[in-house]
Design a protein around this motif. Structure first.
Motif, PDB file in Angstrom:
ATOM      1  N   PHE A 158     -76.442 -48.694 -17.364  1.00 37.53           N
ATOM      2  CA  PHE A 158     -76.828 -49.390 -18.593  1.00 37.53           C
ATOM      3  C   PHE A 158     -75.649 -49.974 -19.366  1.00 37.53           C
ATOM      4  O   PHE A 158     -75.816 -50.897 -20.130  1.00 37.53           O
ATOM      5  CB  PHE A 158     -77.600 -48.437 -19.510  1.00 37.53           C
ATOM      6  CG  PHE A 158     -79.066 -48.410 -19.232  1.00 37.53           C
ATOM      7  CD1 PHE A 158     -79.557 -48.083 -17.985  1.00 37.53           C
ATOM      8  CD2 PHE A 158     -79.968 -48.715 -20.226  1.00 37.53           C
ATOM      9  CE1 PHE A 158     -80.911 -48.057 -17.728  1.00 37.53           C
ATOM     10  CE2 PHE A 158     -81.330 -48.693 -19.977  1.00 37.53           C
ATOM     11  CZ  PHE A 158     -81.799 -48.364 -18.727  1.00 37.53           C
ATOM     12  N   GLY A 159     -74.471 -49.402 -19.220  1.00 38.56           N
ATOM     13  CA  GLY A 159     -73.309 -49.915 -19.945  1.00 38.56           C
ATOM     14  C   GLY A 159     -72.340 -48.800 -20.290  1.00 38.56           C
ATOM     15  O   GLY A 159     -72.546 -47.644 -19.915  1.00 38.56           O
ATOM     16  N   SER A 160     -71.286 -49.167 -21.036  1.00 42.00           N
ATOM     17  CA  SER A 160     -70.249 -48.180 -21.323  1.00 42.00           C
ATOM     18  C   SER A 160     -69.860 -48.163 -22.795  1.00 42.00           C
ATOM     19  O   SER A 160     -70.107 -49.113 -23.545  1.00 42.00           O
ATOM     20  CB  SER A 160     -69.023 -48.439 -20.455  1.00 42.00           C
ATOM     21  OG  SER A 160     -68.481 -49.693 -20.763  1.00 42.00           O
ATOM     22  N   LEU A 161     -69.244 -47.061 -23.165  1.00 41.13           N
ATOM     23  CA  LEU A 161     -68.770 -46.831 -24.522  1.00 41.13           C
ATOM     24  C   LEU A 161     -67.367 -46.233 -24.406  1.00 41.13           C
ATOM     25  O   LEU A 161     -67.168 -45.270 -23.661  1.00 41.13           O
ATOM     26  CB  LEU A 161     -69.736 -45.854 -25.216  1.00 41.13           C
ATOM     27  CG  LEU A 161     -69.436 -45.423 -26.644  1.00 41.13           C
ATOM     28  CD1 LEU A 161     -70.754 -45.206 -27.398  1.00 41.13           C
ATOM     29  CD2 LEU A 161     -68.627 -44.143 -26.688  1.00 41.13           C
ATOM     30  N   LYS A 214     -63.802 -43.058 -21.376  1.00 45.00           N
ATOM     31  CA  LYS A 214     -64.856 -44.055 -21.259  1.00 45.00           C
ATOM     32  C   LYS A 214     -66.103 -43.382 -20.706  1.00 45.00           C
ATOM     33  O   LYS A 214     -66.034 -42.667 -19.705  1.00 45.00           O
ATOM     34  CB  LYS A 214     -64.415 -45.196 -20.349  1.00 45.00           C
ATOM     35  CG  LYS A 214     -65.183 -46.455 -20.563  1.00 45.00           C
ATOM     36  CD  LYS A 214     -64.403 -47.641 -20.033  1.00 45.00           C
ATOM     37  CE  LYS A 214     -65.014 -48.908 -20.588  1.00 45.00           C
ATOM     38  NZ  LYS A 214     -64.336 -50.082 -20.154  1.00 45.00           N
ATOM     39  N   ASN A 215     -67.231 -43.582 -21.394  1.00 41.20           N
ATOM     40  CA  ASN A 215     -68.521 -43.059 -20.947  1.00 41.20           C
ATOM     41  C   ASN A 215     -69.343 -44.200 -20.386  1.00 41.20           C
ATOM     42  O   ASN A 215     -69.513 -45.231 -21.038  1.00 41.20           O
ATOM     43  CB  ASN A 215     -69.294 -42.432 -22.112  1.00 41.20           C
ATOM     44  CG  ASN A 215     -68.640 -41.175 -22.640  1.00 41.20           C
ATOM     45  OD1 ASN A 215     -67.915 -40.497 -21.935  1.00 41.20           O
ATOM     46  ND2 ASN A 215     -68.901 -40.864 -23.889  1.00 41.20           N
ATOM     47  N   HIS A 216     -69.882 -43.994 -19.194  1.00 40.27           N
ATOM     48  CA  HIS A 216     -70.767 -44.967 -18.553  1.00 40.27           C
ATOM     49  C   HIS A 216     -72.152 -44.331 -18.515  1.00 40.27           C
ATOM     50  O   HIS A 216     -72.320 -43.230 -17.962  1.00 40.27           O
ATOM     51  CB  HIS A 216     -70.280 -45.289 -17.140  1.00 40.27           C
ATOM     52  CG  HIS A 216     -68.877 -45.813 -17.103  1.00 40.27           C
ATOM     53  ND1 HIS A 216     -68.550 -47.091 -17.486  1.00 40.27           N
ATOM     54  CD2 HIS A 216     -67.719 -45.201 -16.758  1.00 40.27           C
ATOM     55  CE1 HIS A 216     -67.239 -47.256 -17.355  1.00 40.27           C
ATOM     56  NE2 HIS A 216     -66.714 -46.132 -16.916  1.00 40.27           N
ATOM     57  N   TYR A 217     -73.149 -45.008 -19.102  1.00 35.50           N
ATOM     58  CA  TYR A 217     -74.480 -44.432 -19.267  1.00 35.50           C
ATOM     59  C   TYR A 217     -75.482 -44.955 -18.247  1.00 35.50           C
ATOM     60  O   TYR A 217     -75.448 -46.128 -17.869  1.00 35.50           O
ATOM     61  CB  TYR A 217     -74.993 -44.702 -20.678  1.00 35.50           C
ATOM     62  CG  TYR A 217     -74.177 -44.006 -21.730  1.00 35.50           C
ATOM     63  CD1 TYR A 217     -74.093 -42.625 -21.770  1.00 35.50           C
ATOM     64  CD2 TYR A 217     -73.481 -44.733 -22.688  1.00 35.50           C
ATOM     65  CE1 TYR A 217     -73.331 -41.973 -22.731  1.00 35.50           C
ATOM     66  CE2 TYR A 217     -72.719 -44.090 -23.657  1.00 35.50           C
ATOM     67  CZ  TYR A 217     -72.654 -42.714 -23.669  1.00 35.50           C
ATOM     68  OH  TYR A 217     -71.909 -42.072 -24.609  1.00 35.50           O
ATOM     69  N   PHE A 218     -76.411 -44.065 -17.860  1.00 39.15           N
ATOM     70  CA  PHE A 218     -77.419 -44.358 -16.843  1.00 39.15           C
ATOM     71  C   PHE A 218     -78.790 -43.861 -17.304  1.00 39.15           C
ATOM     72  O   PHE A 218     -78.888 -42.858 -18.009  1.00 39.15           O
ATOM     73  CB  PHE A 218     -77.067 -43.657 -15.523  1.00 39.15           C
ATOM     74  CG  PHE A 218     -75.761 -44.096 -14.932  1.00 39.15           C
ATOM     75  CD1 PHE A 218     -75.730 -45.061 -13.942  1.00 39.15           C
ATOM     76  CD2 PHE A 218     -74.562 -43.558 -15.371  1.00 39.15           C
ATOM     77  CE1 PHE A 218     -74.516 -45.485 -13.400  1.00 39.15           C
ATOM     78  CE2 PHE A 218     -73.356 -43.968 -14.836  1.00 39.15           C
ATOM     79  CZ  PHE A 218     -73.330 -44.935 -13.848  1.00 39.15           C
TER      80      PHE A 218
END
Length: 190
Positions: free
Chosen positions: A115-118, A36-40
């Protein structure tokens, strides 16, 4: 400091191309792992404007903070292990190599926000010419399929990647990186 240059080629795939490659590369369900990638970024997309990206990746039970930024060839990645990430919305950049690199980019680390996750289901296959990576990603209300090819040398890697696509009759497609695809989809939902 944990830094490396990443030389990577990527191409979007259809679901059928993804299934075909999975079978041809003899990958099974057990070869795929979830990450899981969490973006900032900042509200004004300070990182995006510098063609940089910041993420926390959870893979297995480890968290790694990674800053990706353009390099002469490929991308410069700066990594920093994190002990725990329980509050993404309240996350602040800890002291260390990533924060130092963000300061070199003149990015206000206090302005960075989640910002959210992928989520990605990923399999890797080592070859003589480089590493083949198959990704099935899910984010917001979208899912997509992608092949990545990581190599030590840009010219040899590009040649091997294009040969691989030709071998399976996959057209070369303009492919944006995951964070850009995520941001574009997020913008549609606002």
């Amino acid at each position: 400091m944990s830094q490396e240059i990443e030389i990577e080629f990527k191409n979007m795939l259809t679901k059928q191309e993804f299934k075909t490659l999975t079978a041809e590369l003899q990958l099974t369900e057990k070869d795929f792992t979830d990450q899981k990638n969490h973006y900032f970024d900042t509200n004004c997309f300070a990182l995006k404007q510098k063609q940089a990206a910041l993420r926390i990746r959870k893979k297995n039970s480890e968290y790694v903070l990674t800053l990706k930024e353009p390099a002469a060839v490929g991308l410069l990645e700066t990594h920093q292990r994190l002990s725990d990430v329980s509050d993404l919305a309240g996350f602040s950049i800890p002291e260390g190599p990533v924060k130092d690199q963000l300061h070199k980019l003149q990015v206000n680390t206090d302005a960075i926000q989640y910002f959210g996750s992928l989520a990605t289901n990923r399999a890797e296959k080592e070859t003589e010419k480089g590493l083949i990576v198959l990704d099935h990603s899910r984010y917001l209300n979208k899912e997509d399929y992608e092949i990545e090819f990581e190599a030590a040398d840009w010219h040899e890697g590009k040649q091997a990647f294009e040969k691989l696509l030709q071998q399976f009759s996959i057209p070369l497609r303009e492919t944006k990186n995951k964070i850009l695809r995520f941001y574009e989809e997020k913008r549609k939902s606002i």
